[in-house]
Design an enzyme around this catalytic site. Structure first.
Site, PDB file in Angstrom:
ATOM      1  CE1 TYR A  21      -2.585  -3.401   1.206  1.00  8.64           C
ATOM      2  CE2 TYR A  21      -4.222  -1.760   1.172  1.00  8.64           C
ATOM      3  CZ  TYR A  21      -3.892  -3.028   0.947  1.00  8.64           C
ATOM      4  OH  TYR A  21      -4.886  -4.134   1.203  1.00  8.64           O
ATOM      5  CE  LYS A  80       2.165 -18.414   1.212  1.00 11.77           C
ATOM      6  NZ  LYS A  80       1.786 -19.580   1.511  1.00 11.77           N
ATOM      7  CG  ASP A  91      -1.553 -20.121   3.165  1.00  9.68           C
ATOM      8  OD1 ASP A  91      -0.669 -19.967   4.109  1.00  9.68           O
ATOM      9  OD2 ASP A  91      -1.129 -21.256   2.200  1.00  9.68           O
ATOM     10  CG  ASP A 122      -7.616  -4.410   3.000  1.00 12.48           C
ATOM     11  OD1 ASP A 122      -8.691  -4.191   3.449  1.00 12.48           O
ATOM     12  OD2 ASP A 122      -7.385  -3.698   1.844  1.00 12.48           O
TER      13      ASP A 122
END
Lengths: 338, 117
Positions: free
Chosen positions: A125, A172, A205, A229
């Protein structure tokens, strides 16, 4: 002189009627607040030539705390989002999004009580995007040590101050070894200061799947911007939707409390929408201001009104107007404090 | 019957490309870099951002967290060729440490690069 001065930004669409209902409830709780009303959004474009007037920025800078209604971000007009600009100007790096079971919403979970801490200022972002050829677009994912450390530190301290037991870092890092690896490393470093808090990490995930299967296992999550988000909206869905999802954007010197839902312009002026998300954001604000007792009373009265189900808005099966629902909460609060 | 990959390749559209500037990522612990216009050739620094937030020109919040890595956007002050970017980098390297440079192109007249907040 009022005990607290708060910048009130009603926002757009249904924002003004929602914020008016919320102000009614907070004022009825007896907390001494002077509200400074300021503008934001599309109406300001004509008046000030910007979505976020300098006057609004100055008010927040002075008062250090704001309660904000929803705004509309125009798509593809070239105007910067007022919400993103506010986060940047005040470096509101911590997006705090709690979710919990609201009995009236009848969700299938036995337990849901999670506080999400989303890093709010960096990651993909950071607005660093390039077309690096006419076939290839590239976005830089920017993760920094101080940006990662401070959100971890903030989340761990919040957890400790609010009697929470466990904080997990969501990442991740198995694939993005540099960026997410740095985020995780900073979290582990910050965690050394909080030996009383149980800490750990989970791959994003797997976290998404576990949230859907068994959300009751989670306590607090700290996440980089993009995963935050997505997963905070997933968590709002677990709770029953954005209508009850509060939020706060917090920096070292300033905090803005706001719902995460949109301004629903098609319902503007109809006094139809549920103000609960902004109200719970207001409750978070009261706790931030040290007004815990009033915050608890409002929250208890709101849940009681929702449980009764008589004076609730259309989205939870009722016919009450926004202000009627607010008045029912006020009546319940007064009855409860006799 | 074409494969999906072949179909995708067939839909590519060629665009007119024009080199208009460079984003340069400078590493310094000495605060926001400053450049004189034309100091390193036909380029003018348009803005500097840190972690995606514009820190020059204009107001910088005292609350803002900054790291030692600045994106400096240099726009060309005239039509330029590749070798002028190379010369620019050689000159700039004498004074500044930098981590990467990204050429800025317009594609069919539209900017192929984002602005900073």
């Amino acid at each position: 002189m009022a005990k607290h001065v708060v910048t009130m930004i009603p926002g757009e669409g249904t924002g003004p009627e929602i914020c008016e209902a919320v102000r009614m409830v907070i004022d009825a709780s007896g907390v001494d607040i002077k509200w400074e009303y300021e503008d934001i959004g599309l109406d300001c474009l004509e008046k000030y030539g910007t979505l976020l007037p300098e006057k609004t920025i100055q008010s927040i800078a002075k008062n250090k705390v704001a309660l904000k209604g929803p705004t509309t971000t125009p798509i593809g007009t070239g105007h910067k989002s007022a919400n993103v600009t506010l986060r940047k100007v005040f470096d509101l790096y911590a997006n705090v999004r709690p979710v919990r079971l609201i009995p009236a919403l009848k969700r299938p979970w036995d337990k849901l009580d999670i506080i999400n801490f989303r890093e709010n200022t960096e990651d993909s972002y950071a607005a660093i995007e390039h077309m690096v050829s006419d076939e290839v677009a590239q976005c830089l994912k920017v993760i920094t040590w101080p940006g990662s450390y401070r959100i971890a530190d903030f989340a761990l301290k919040w957890a400790r101050d609010n009697g929470r037991k466990k904080v997990l870092c969501v990442h991740k890092a198995n694939i993005m070894k540099m960026t997410d690896g740095l985020f995780l490393e900073a979290f582990r470093e910050a965690a050394k200061k909080y030996p009383d808090i149980e800490t750990g990490d989970i791959i994003v995930d797997n976290c998404a799947m576990q949230l859907v299967r068994n959300p009751g296992q989670f306590d607090c999550l700290v996440l980089p911007n993009l995963y935050g988000d997505i997963l905070t909206d997933l968590c709002a869905g677990l709770m029953g939707g954005l209508g009850f999802a509060p939020g706060a954007n917090v920096g070292d010197n300033c905090a803005i409390f706001e719902a995460v839902h949109g301004s629903a312009p098609k319902y503007a002026g109809m006094k139809k929408v549920n103000p609960s998300a902004v109200l719970i954001s207001g409750v978070m604000m009261l706790r931030w201001l040290g007004e815990k007792e009033a915050a608890d009373r409002i929250e208890k009265a709101m849940y009681a009104v929702l449980d009764e189900g008589k004076t609730v808005t259309y989205d939870v099966g009722g016919t009450a107007k926004t202000d009627e629902y607010a008045q029912a909460i006020i009546d319940k609060m007064r009855a409860g404090t006799k | 019957m074409p494969t999906f990959t072949q179909e995708a390749i067939a839909t590519k559209k060629k665009k007119k490309i024009e080199l208009v500037g460079v984003d340069l990522y400078i590493i310094t612990d000495k605060g926001i870099p400053q450049f004189a216009d034309g100091e390193f050739g036909p380029f003018k620094c348009e803005f500097i951002s840190n972690r995606g937030t514009k820190v020059w020109p204009g107001f910088v919040s005292p609350d803002l967290l900054m790291v030692n890595w600045y994106r400096c956007r240099f726009m060309a002050t005239k039509p330029i060729k590749d070798h002028e970017v190379a010369d620019f980098l050689v000159q700039l390297s004498k004074k500044w440490e930098w981590s990467a440079a990204q050429k800025l192109w317009n594609y069919d007249g539209e900017a192929g690069y984002s602005k900073a907040y």
